[in-house]
Each structure stands twice: as C-alpha cells, then as structure tokens.
Scaffold this motif. Structure first.
Motif, PDB file in Angstrom:
ATOM      1  N   GLY A 193       9.995  30.525  37.722  1.00 51.34           N
ATOM      2  CA  GLY A 193      11.086  31.333  37.213  1.00 51.34           C
ATOM      3  C   GLY A 193      12.266  30.577  36.650  1.00 51.34           C
ATOM      4  O   GLY A 193      13.103  31.161  35.963  1.00 51.34           O
ATOM      5  N   LYS A 194      12.364  29.268  36.912  1.00 55.33           N
ATOM      6  CA  LYS A 194      13.504  28.493  36.435  1.00 55.33           C
ATOM      7  C   LYS A 194      13.081  27.605  35.267  1.00 55.33           C
ATOM      8  O   LYS A 194      12.042  26.950  35.321  1.00 55.33           O
ATOM      9  N   VAL A 195      13.920  27.597  34.228  1.00 49.36           N
ATOM     10  CA  VAL A 195      13.591  26.843  33.021  1.00 49.36           C
ATOM     11  C   VAL A 195      13.560  25.348  33.327  1.00 49.36           C
ATOM     12  O   VAL A 195      14.494  24.799  33.910  1.00 49.36           O
ATOM     13  N   CYS A 196      12.469  24.691  32.915  1.00 46.99           N
ATOM     14  CA  CYS A 196      12.365  23.253  33.135  1.00 46.99           C
ATOM     15  C   CYS A 196      12.062  22.488  31.853  1.00 46.99           C
ATOM     16  O   CYS A 196      11.969  21.270  31.865  1.00 46.99           O
ATOM     17  N   TRP A 197      11.883  23.199  30.747  1.00 44.61           N
ATOM     18  CA  TRP A 197      11.687  22.530  29.444  1.00 44.61           C
ATOM     19  C   TRP A 197      12.046  23.500  28.335  1.00 44.61           C
ATOM     20  O   TRP A 197      11.807  24.700  28.438  1.00 44.61           O
ATOM     21  N   ARG A 198      12.635  22.955  27.282  1.00 44.94           N
ATOM     22  CA  ARG A 198      12.948  23.739  26.089  1.00 44.94           C
ATOM     23  C   ARG A 198      12.474  22.973  24.858  1.00 44.94           C
ATOM     24  O   ARG A 198      12.574  21.745  24.805  1.00 44.94           O
ATOM     25  N   SER A 199      11.970  23.710  23.889  1.00 43.09           N
ATOM     26  CA  SER A 199      11.504  23.094  22.655  1.00 43.09           C
ATOM     27  C   SER A 199      12.634  22.751  21.706  1.00 43.09           C
ATOM     28  O   SER A 199      12.450  21.994  20.755  1.00 43.09           O
ATOM     29  N   GLY A 200      13.832  23.297  21.955  1.00 46.36           N
ATOM     30  CA  GLY A 200      14.900  23.219  20.971  1.00 46.36           C
ATOM     31  C   GLY A 200      14.705  24.306  19.919  1.00 46.36           C
ATOM     32  O   GLY A 200      13.634  24.901  19.799  1.00 46.36           O
ATOM     33  N   LYS A 201      15.736  24.583  19.168  1.00 41.47           N
ATOM     34  CA  LYS A 201      15.684  25.679  18.198  1.00 41.47           C
ATOM     35  C   LYS A 201      14.660  25.415  17.098  1.00 41.47           C
ATOM     36  O   LYS A 201      14.395  24.266  16.737  1.00 41.47           O
ATOM     37  N   LEU A 202      14.104  26.502  16.588  1.00 42.92           N
ATOM     38  CA  LEU A 202      13.185  26.426  15.457  1.00 42.92           C
ATOM     39  C   LEU A 202      13.984  26.462  14.169  1.00 42.92           C
ATOM     40  O   LEU A 202      14.650  27.441  13.863  1.00 42.92           O
ATOM     41  N   ARG A 203      13.929  25.351  13.433  1.00 41.30           N
ATOM     42  CA  ARG A 203      14.627  25.265  12.151  1.00 41.30           C
ATOM     43  C   ARG A 203      13.679  24.704  11.112  1.00 41.30           C
ATOM     44  O   ARG A 203      13.037  23.673  11.351  1.00 41.30           O
ATOM     45  N   ASN A 204      13.590  25.369   9.974  1.00 43.30           N
ATOM     46  CA  ASN A 204      12.728  24.906   8.885  1.00 43.30           C
ATOM     47  C   ASN A 204      11.294  24.652   9.362  1.00 43.30           C
ATOM     48  O   ASN A 204      10.690  23.622   9.061  1.00 43.30           O
ATOM     49  N   ASN A 205      10.795  25.607  10.159  1.00 38.83           N
ATOM     50  CA  ASN A 205       9.416  25.551  10.661  1.00 38.83           C
ATOM     51  C   ASN A 205       9.161  24.347  11.558  1.00 38.83           C
ATOM     52  O   ASN A 205       8.029  23.886  11.688  1.00 38.83           O
ATOM     53  N   ARG A 206      10.195  23.847  12.237  1.00 36.16           N
ATOM     54  CA  ARG A 206      10.025  22.729  13.150  1.00 36.16           C
ATOM     55  C   ARG A 206      10.906  22.932  14.375  1.00 36.16           C
ATOM     56  O   ARG A 206      12.079  23.288  14.267  1.00 36.16           O
ATOM     57  N   PHE A 207      10.305  22.667  15.572  1.00 38.52           N
ATOM     58  CA  PHE A 207      11.072  22.691  16.811  1.00 38.52           C
ATOM     59  C   PHE A 207      11.728  21.329  17.018  1.00 38.52           C
ATOM     60  O   PHE A 207      11.125  20.282  16.754  1.00 38.52           O
ATOM     61  N   GLU A 208      12.939  21.356  17.533  1.00 34.81           N
ATOM     62  CA  GLU A 208      13.752  20.147  17.624  1.00 34.81           C
ATOM     63  C   GLU A 208      13.153  19.095  18.556  1.00 34.81           C
ATOM     64  O   GLU A 208      13.182  17.904  18.253  1.00 34.81           O
TER      65      GLU A 208
END
Length: 550
Positions: A193-208
């Motif tokens: 239930g707790k966030v442990c990873w983020r892809s980063g925002k999707l910009r120009n068809n790419r995750f950060e």
C-alpha cells in the motif's frame, strides 16, 4: 518446469482450437485452448512446489502471463461455458469460481483466446457484430501485455492493477502492485500500500526515471475521460519485437520477444532477446521514514537503484573514476542529462540505515562553496550509494577530492579534512591563506591563537555573524580544533563528532596543538625582516618542521 512441459504438448498442434463454445468444457487432462498463431495457450497448470492447480494463460518460451488467483482441485477442476452464457470454474472441493454471469440468460456466446493473450467472452449478434462481456485483460496478475490497461474504470469502479506473486508457489496478489497514477501521469509501485517507486512524469512519450533503452520503440496510450483513466503500451511498429512487463516482487522487468513464423506444424516460435530492469522496489518502514526525512529536511533525492544502474551503464569500468578506501566512484548521466558522480560504498562497510542517515545529515549541514554538492543517495538491499554533482574541471581542493574518494568520515585523515572544512565554513576563509599581519598564520594556526586568547568570535564570517547562535559557533570551532589535532590518534571519530554536534552538553575534551600549525616564534624567525606573509613562505616554513601525518 510444469509450465514448459505443458506448453510442449501443445506447440505441435496443427489446428489449435482457440474457442470454447456453449456447452464446452476444459479440464486438467484435456488439450488446452490455444490462440490462432499458437502464441498463447490456456489450461489448468500445477505450479512447481504446489499441490493445487490454477487456470493459466502462458506463452511459448515464457512463464504465465495470466492466472485465476484461486487454486482448484487438480482431479476435478473444470472450466465451462454453459448455454446461458455463464463462464465458470468448478471442482468437487470449494465453491464455483464465477468468471462471468449475465443478469439474464444469453444464448449466443463464445470464449476465445486471442493472439494478444486476452481471453474474451463475447455475445454474437445476427448482424455479425460482437459485444464484449468479460475479458482476462480486466484482471491482470503479475504481467502487463501490450494494449492491456492500468488505471480505473469510472463506470464500474473497477481498477486495473498488476500484482506480484505471494510466494514462488502461491500466485498473486503479493506484497507489490504496479499502478497508473493519472493525476501525476506516472507509474508507481506500492509495497503493501505504500509507494516505493515512481517512474517520473510522462513527457514526450518518455518516463523520466525509466531508461531510454528500455523505452525504445514503445508507444504509450493514455485515456482520460468520464469513462476511464488508463495507461497502456504497444510497440511502435507491428514488426517490432513484442514486449511484456512483469512485476516480480520488488523488480519490474521488461521482456522482449521476437517471433519467427514457420510453415511447419509448429506454427510459430518465440525466443527472449532481451530483458531490462524497469524498476526496483524494496523498503521497510525504517527506509520510508529515512526517505521522508531526507526529502523534507534536506531536499535530497532518494534515487531508485534502476536509475543509478542505468546512469552508470551498470557500473561499467568505462564509467569508473577511481577506487577509494570505501568503494569505487563512477561517473554517470541521469535521464535528464545531468552529469553525476556515484560513490558506491563497499558492502563490507557495515553501516546500517540509521548510521547512513546520520552521515548524510552531517554532509547536508556542510554545504559549502568548496564542497562538492550532495544530490542524494540510494539504498537497495546491501547497497548504499551517494550521488554527487559532477565537477568536470576537477577544481576541488585535494582534501575535498580525498573526502569524496575515501568515503564515509571514518579514517583520521577524513576527520582532519572535516575539521578544516568546519573552520572554513565558520570563517568564510580558505585554509591556506595568511591571516592577521601581527600573526602571519594559516587558518588553523589563526584559529588556534584565537582559541587560546578566548577570542573565537573574531573568526566568524561577518556575513553570518548577526544571524547565528554564538554558542553553536563556539561548539563548531571547538570540534574543528579537536579534528585537526597534531596526533591522529587524539582526534575524535566521526561517531563522536556527530554526537558532539547533536548534543548540547559541554564538550569535555579540550583541543591540543593542531597539526601543520607553525608557532609564532618560528614564523617570525623564518619570515623576511618586513614580516611579509605569503602562501609560499608558509609552505617553506612548514616543510622544515617535523610533523605528524594527517
């Protein structure tokens, strides 16, 4: 092993049956349903290490891509589509597992396994059109296939999530889940239930925070309307290799497959051509508190291990800058293009999370014009990594570079360097300059003379003098002089220094004569009759005196 044996008995089927018609059944001993190109097959599988069986969709040369997460009895399990449109699994033990049951009887139905890996139940209409009633894509397990969605269906409230396995022998849901966060437009992995990873925002068809190589030839589709908010991916071109994403506990993996179709009875073959790590996620409650403290208190970034590996080309020898006493140092490039220095502490270093946090906190308190900027850190299993800004001109003083290479504040030379930095920060001056015409001394000597005279306030940088606590400044000068004492064995450890910085009680130890300190009498004898003071004069004078190495 059971999966591979089960597949091998079906890959040779010449005209695979891809549909379960009304009145049709499927059990453990009968041939499974395979898609037209024999890309995927559906049947009951007994998992390695377990006694029960599951209804599973698998692909050739790869593990299962979907399973019904409730186990059933091997000898009596049956998948059936009755003539009223009910799709269900039954066995002698336990209640029936209803996959789909219509509000009222539907007579023209069929359940088909598509070459996308989706098992769909449809209603057939006289005009040749079909209505989708149920699909396995709405209930993903540990694998996300191309065109399969993550997100939420606003009409039904149903959420599309990917879950890891519970154990090697027990299927999903496990502790980890992959989700689509439509507000921030990013992928997240949760652990219980707790966030442990983020892809980063999707910009120009790419995750950060996903590497460019892993996203190569991928096309993302976002849907945001009153019906749903969803994310899905496909390959950019139909002829590109097929990719799947699998959540394997704390790892999010991408498998890339390439098909080679033949004209033989085998129909098609598939092989894995590449595997990439998209994300790593492994945290305890201690780690969560650690990350929160660093972000809120010090503005540091806690990097995920995958991004660090990608930035350093998996810690390649070509990226290695050097080897310090506490581990290697690498150059890296983040997805944003920022150049970084990555210090990978040795696994034998022995620090726990608390000790590592204390060291990071201390570094954060030492932000200084001459100190390489700490950007953040990374902790993954036994790995502890520090991330610094990259200084391409290599203009740092020698002791600062030694600090970065040699690692944590542990050796006595590091303690000495730390003491010098502390005095520089308090005074706003460089250590090798000359201070006070009447007393031509370097910064350490100048500080020592002021200490003996009880005039430490004269050392303080005028630009900060009005905004600081005099007691704290006195404590910092006291600690700085303890760190630069003549004999290395008399200097405190970093653990003791941290304690003195955090503790408001009086410091018991009094500083002794510093190393590389030249007394007033010797200085006047060696300087010119005019009493001039230059850096070169200090260096010549210091070189004639027997000193203890720092």
């Amino acid at each position: 092993m059971y999966l591979w044996l089960w597949w091998s008995t079906r890959i040779h089927v010449e005209a695979a049956n891809d549909t379960l018609n009304p009145g049709g059944t499927l059990n453990y001993t009968t041939t499974g349903i395979c898609s037209k190109k024999v890309t995927y097959c559906l049947g009951f599988i007994q998992l390695t290490g377990g006694e029960n069986v599951y209804l599973v969709i698998i692909s050739n040369k790869s593990p299962e891509v979907w399973m019904k997460n409730r186990p059933v009895d091997k000898d009596s399990a049956v998948l059936s589509l009755n003539r009223s449109g009910v799709l269900k699994i039954e066995s002698q033990h336990g209640k029936p597992i209803i996959l789909y049951s219509p509000p009222k009887a539907i007579y023209n139905t069929k359940a088909t396994l598509l070459d996308t890996g989706n098992f769909v139940l449809q209603q057939l209409h006289p005009n040749g059109t079909n209505t989708l009633l149920w699909q396995s894509f709405d209930y993903p397990t540990d694998t996300l296939l191309p065109t399969q969605k993550l997100g939420v269906n606003h009409k039904t409230g149903h959420r599309w999530l990917v879950f890891s396995w519970f154990t090697n022998a027990l299927g999903p849901p496990g502790a980890f889940s992959l989700e689509w966060e439509h507000v921030e437009q990013e992928l997240i992995v949760r652990r219980r239930g707790k966030v442990c990873w983020r892809s980063g925002k999707l910009r120009n068809n790419r995750f950060e925070y996903i590497s460019e190589d892993a996203q190569r030839r991928l096309k993302y589709t976002l849907v945001s309307n009153g019906d749903e908010n969803s994310f899905s991916f496909t390959t950019a071109k139909n002829e590109d290799p097929v990719r799947t994403w699998t959540l394997s506990n704390h790892l999010l993996l991408q498998h890339e497959y390439e098909y080679s179709t033949t004209t033989t009875k085998k129909k098609s073959q598939r092989k894995v051509t590449k595997m990439a790590y998209l994300a790593t996620c492994s945290r305890s409650s201690t780690m969560e508190d650690f990350e929160d403290d660093l972000k809120k208190g010090h503005g540091l970034t806690v990097f995920n291990y995958t991004s660090v590996m990608e930035a350093t080309n998996r810690f390649s020898s070509e990226n290695k800058l050097g080897q310090g006493g506490f581990g290697p140092v690498y150059k890296g490039i983040l997805p944003t293009g920022q150049q970084i220095v990555v210090k990978r502490l040795s696994k034998t270093f022995g620090q726990g999370i608390v000790e590592f946090k204390n060291e990071l906190t201390l570094i954060c308190e030492l932000q200084h014009m001459n100190l390489v900027q700490l950007l953040g850190c990374c902790i993954y299993e036994e790995e502890k990594i520090l991330i610094y800004e990259y200084m391409p001109n290599k203009s740092l003083d020698f002791y600062l570079f030694e600090y970065m290479m040699e690692g944590a504040f542990s050796t006595k030379s590091d303690v000495y360097s730390f003491g010098v930095l502390l005095l520089e920060i308090v005074s706003g001056r460089r250590s090798l300059g000359c201070y006070d015409v009447d007393r031509p001394l370097n910064l350490i000597g100048h500080t020592w003379e002021l200490w003996k005279e009880g005039a430490c306030s004269e050392l303080v940088d005028p630009s900060i003098k009005e905004s600081i606590d005099p007691d704290e400044v006195q404590r910092c000068i006291h600690i700085g002089l303890l760190c630069v004492e003549h004999y290395a064995d008399d200097r405190p450890t970093m653990f003791e220094i941290v304690s003195m910085l955090n503790n408001k009680s009086a410091i018991v130890s009094l500083p002794q004569t510093p190393a590389f300190y030249v007394g007033k009498k010797i200085l006047h004898e060696n300087l010119s009759s005019k009493g001039s003071c230059t850096d070169s004069a200090l260096e010549i004078t210091a070189s004639t005196i027997d000193m203890t190495d720092s």
